[in-house]
Design a protein around this motif. Sequence first.
Motif, PDB file in Angstrom:
ATOM      1  N   ASN A 197      21.334 -45.675   0.228  1.00 12.96           N
ATOM      2  CA  ASN A 197      20.044 -45.000   0.427  1.00 12.96           C
ATOM      3  C   ASN A 197      19.930 -44.318   1.785  1.00 12.96           C
ATOM      4  N   VAL A 198      20.890 -43.471   2.058  1.00 17.63           N
ATOM      5  CA  VAL A 198      20.814 -42.686   3.296  1.00 17.63           C
ATOM      6  C   VAL A 198      20.588 -41.209   2.967  1.00 17.63           C
ATOM      7  N   GLY A 199      20.108 -40.930   1.753  1.00 16.96           N
ATOM      8  CA  GLY A 199      19.738 -39.561   1.385  1.00 16.96           C
ATOM      9  C   GLY A 199      18.504 -39.149   2.172  1.00 16.96           C
ATOM     10  N   GLU A 200      18.249 -37.860   2.178  1.00 18.32           N
ATOM     11  CA  GLU A 200      17.145 -37.296   2.980  1.00 18.32           C
ATOM     12  C   GLU A 200      15.814 -37.977   2.689  1.00 18.32           C
ATOM     13  N   ILE A 201      15.608 -38.358   1.420  1.00 22.19           N
ATOM     14  CA  ILE A 201      14.323 -38.917   1.001  1.00 22.19           C
ATOM     15  C   ILE A 201      14.007 -40.242   1.719  1.00 22.19           C
ATOM     16  N   PHE A 202      15.045 -40.932   2.202  1.00 25.71           N
ATOM     17  CA  PHE A 202      14.817 -42.219   2.856  1.00 25.71           C
ATOM     18  C   PHE A 202      14.685 -42.105   4.378  1.00 25.71           C
ATOM     19  N   GLY A 203      14.935 -40.926   4.919  1.00 28.63           N
ATOM     20  CA  GLY A 203      14.756 -40.740   6.356  1.00 28.63           C
ATOM     21  C   GLY A 203      15.669 -41.618   7.199  1.00 28.63           C
ATOM     22  N   ALA A 204      16.961 -41.598   6.886  1.00 27.70           N
ATOM     23  CA  ALA A 204      17.921 -42.460   7.602  1.00 27.70           C
ATOM     24  C   ALA A 204      18.676 -41.691   8.694  1.00 27.70           C
ATOM     25  N   GLU A 205      18.049 -40.637   9.217  1.00 26.49           N
ATOM     26  CA  GLU A 205      18.759 -39.765  10.180  1.00 26.49           C
ATOM     27  C   GLU A 205      19.274 -40.538  11.393  1.00 26.49           C
ATOM     28  N   LYS A 206      18.476 -41.495  11.857  1.00 23.40           N
ATOM     29  CA  LYS A 206      18.867 -42.236  13.061  1.00 23.40           C
ATOM     30  C   LYS A 206      20.192 -42.984  12.818  1.00 23.40           C
ATOM     31  N   TYR A 207      20.281 -43.620  11.655  1.00 20.91           N
ATOM     32  CA  TYR A 207      21.503 -44.363  11.322  1.00 20.91           C
ATOM     33  C   TYR A 207      22.695 -43.406  11.191  1.00 20.91           C
ATOM     34  N   LEU A 208      22.483 -42.309  10.468  1.00 15.36           N
ATOM     35  CA  LEU A 208      23.576 -41.349  10.251  1.00 15.36           C
ATOM     36  C   LEU A 208      24.053 -40.786  11.582  1.00 15.36           C
ATOM     37  N   ASP A 209      23.104 -40.485  12.455  1.00 14.87           N
ATOM     38  CA  ASP A 209      23.451 -39.958  13.769  1.00 14.87           C
ATOM     39  C   ASP A 209      24.280 -40.994  14.541  1.00 14.87           C
ATOM     40  N   TYR A 217      33.244 -45.054  14.641  1.00 15.05           N
ATOM     41  CA  TYR A 217      33.404 -45.019  13.182  1.00 15.05           C
ATOM     42  C   TYR A 217      34.011 -43.697  12.721  1.00 15.05           C
ATOM     43  N   GLU A 218      34.739 -43.790  11.629  1.00 12.73           N
ATOM     44  CA  GLU A 218      35.146 -42.608  10.865  1.00 12.73           C
ATOM     45  C   GLU A 218      34.201 -42.600   9.683  1.00 12.73           C
ATOM     46  N   SER A 219      33.304 -41.613   9.606  1.00 13.28           N
ATOM     47  CA  SER A 219      32.208 -41.720   8.650  1.00 13.28           C
ATOM     48  C   SER A 219      32.241 -40.608   7.605  1.00 13.28           C
ATOM     49  N   GLU A 220      31.907 -40.995   6.386  1.00 11.04           N
ATOM     50  CA  GLU A 220      31.957 -40.051   5.263  1.00 11.04           C
ATOM     51  C   GLU A 220      30.671 -40.156   4.449  1.00 11.04           C
ATOM     52  N   HIS A 221      30.111 -39.021   4.075  1.00 11.10           N
ATOM     53  CA  HIS A 221      28.845 -38.973   3.338  1.00 11.10           C
ATOM     54  C   HIS A 221      29.142 -38.710   1.865  1.00 11.10           C
ATOM     55  N   ARG A 222      28.620 -39.551   0.992  1.00  6.97           N
ATOM     56  CA  ARG A 222      28.831 -39.340  -0.448  1.00  6.97           C
ATOM     57  C   ARG A 222      27.486 -39.099  -1.135  1.00  6.97           C
ATOM     58  N   PRO A 223      27.246 -37.870  -1.605  1.00  4.64           N
ATOM     59  CA  PRO A 223      25.991 -37.615  -2.330  1.00  4.64           C
ATOM     60  C   PRO A 223      25.923 -38.459  -3.605  1.00  4.64           C
ATOM     61  N   ALA A 224      24.733 -38.887  -3.945  1.00 12.54           N
ATOM     62  CA  ALA A 224      24.518 -39.672  -5.170  1.00 12.54           C
ATOM     63  C   ALA A 224      23.069 -39.451  -5.596  1.00 12.54           C
ATOM     64  N   THR A 225      22.628 -40.190  -6.601  1.00  9.34           N
ATOM     65  CA  THR A 225      21.205 -40.145  -6.948  1.00  9.34           C
ATOM     66  C   THR A 225      20.662 -41.569  -6.868  1.00  9.34           C
ATOM     67  N   ILE A 226      19.343 -41.667  -6.667  1.00  8.37           N
ATOM     68  CA  ILE A 226      18.712 -42.987  -6.679  1.00  8.37           C
ATOM     69  C   ILE A 226      18.959 -43.602  -8.054  1.00  8.37           C
ATOM     70  N   GLU A 227      19.327 -44.885  -8.071  1.00 13.41           N
ATOM     71  CA  GLU A 227      19.670 -45.558  -9.315  1.00 13.41           C
ATOM     72  C   GLU A 227      18.631 -45.319 -10.423  1.00 13.41           C
ATOM     73  N   TYR A 228      19.138 -45.040 -11.597  1.00 13.34           N
ATOM     74  CA  TYR A 228      18.344 -44.846 -12.813  1.00 13.34           C
ATOM     75  C   TYR A 228      17.420 -43.609 -12.746  1.00 13.34           C
ATOM     76  N   THR A 229      17.673 -42.691 -11.782  1.00 12.92           N
ATOM     77  CA  THR A 229      16.856 -41.474 -11.676  1.00 12.92           C
ATOM     78  C   THR A 229      17.773 -40.288 -11.364  1.00 12.92           C
ATOM     79  N   GLN A 230      17.164 -39.105 -11.289  1.00 11.95           N
ATOM     80  CA  GLN A 230      17.909 -37.908 -10.869  1.00 11.95           C
ATOM     81  C   GLN A 230      17.512 -37.496  -9.452  1.00 11.95           C
ATOM     82  N   ILE A 231      16.846 -38.376  -8.713  1.00  9.74           N
ATOM     83  CA  ILE A 231      16.395 -38.045  -7.353  1.00  9.74           C
ATOM     84  C   ILE A 231      17.597 -38.106  -6.404  1.00  9.74           C
ATOM     85  N   PRO A 232      17.856 -37.015  -5.663  1.00  6.79           N
ATOM     86  CA  PRO A 232      19.028 -37.017  -4.772  1.00  6.79           C
ATOM     87  C   PRO A 232      18.966 -38.127  -3.729  1.00  6.79           C
ATOM     88  N   ASP A 233      20.113 -38.740  -3.496  1.00  5.64           N
ATOM     89  CA  ASP A 233      20.250 -39.810  -2.507  1.00  5.64           C
ATOM     90  C   ASP A 233      21.671 -39.681  -1.946  1.00  5.64           C
TER      91      ASP A 233
END
Length: 244
Positions: A197-209, A217-233
């Motif tokens: 849950n580090v998609g834009e909707i959760f406001g996790a910018e501080k953690y990602l930064d 860290y060697e960090s990689e972002h994997r787009p997904a959707t919120i479980e059981y929905t089509q909402i981007p996460d």
Amino acid sequence: MQLGQYWRFLTPTALPFTLEQGRTMLVDRLTGAPPRPFQARQFVHEHATPGDPADVLRTLDRFSLEVRFLMSVGPEKGPLMSEMVGKLPEGARVLECGAYCGYSAVMIADRLPAGGRLVSVEVDPIAAEVARSIVDLAGYSDRVEVILGGSTETIPKLAGPFDLVFLDHWKELYTTDLQTLEKHALLRPGSVVVADNVGEIFGAEKYLDYVRTCGRYESEHRPATIEYTQIPDAVEISVYRGGN
Ligand code: CA
């Protein structure tokens, strides 16, 4: 997510989901229904085959789709977790922050290598009780320990290092809990930290930064959707390099 950030769930894509959550919460309140995790536990105990982890997960998916939404890792992001757990060395130690109903605990336990152990920290006593019950139903009590407590207080008391850490609790705790893991030498070079849950909707910018710029860290972002929905996460996978 802080209260002030709930407006993020009022976007056109998320609004139907948000309204449905409001409706089901109101129905449960008005009818005096048990807390959602207790509803899930009853459903799973009634419908799943004991000792069959895949059936326990399928039944939790069914409950989430047909009865009440559960914020489990779900069938889309889950296999990603399973794949990473499957690559861990023998005797691997995994830490999960946020057990909720035990969905990801069962999924992780199912792929742990020989001698592997999962410690799952859960702050909500109702969820912790349900997680233990569901892990037990799946047949994995021998390799999973659910600890009732806040992650901030619990992490410094744990014995490490952990080969994999799954952050899936309160988003505003992700950064400080990760820093606590570093401070207490609970990560080793090569440890994998998976943040859900580090998609834009959760406001996790501080953690990602933090994971992308602190240099550890060697960090990689994997787009997904919120479980059981089509909402981007999204999920962030960060491999610890060590260092100060
Ligand atoms: Ca999650």
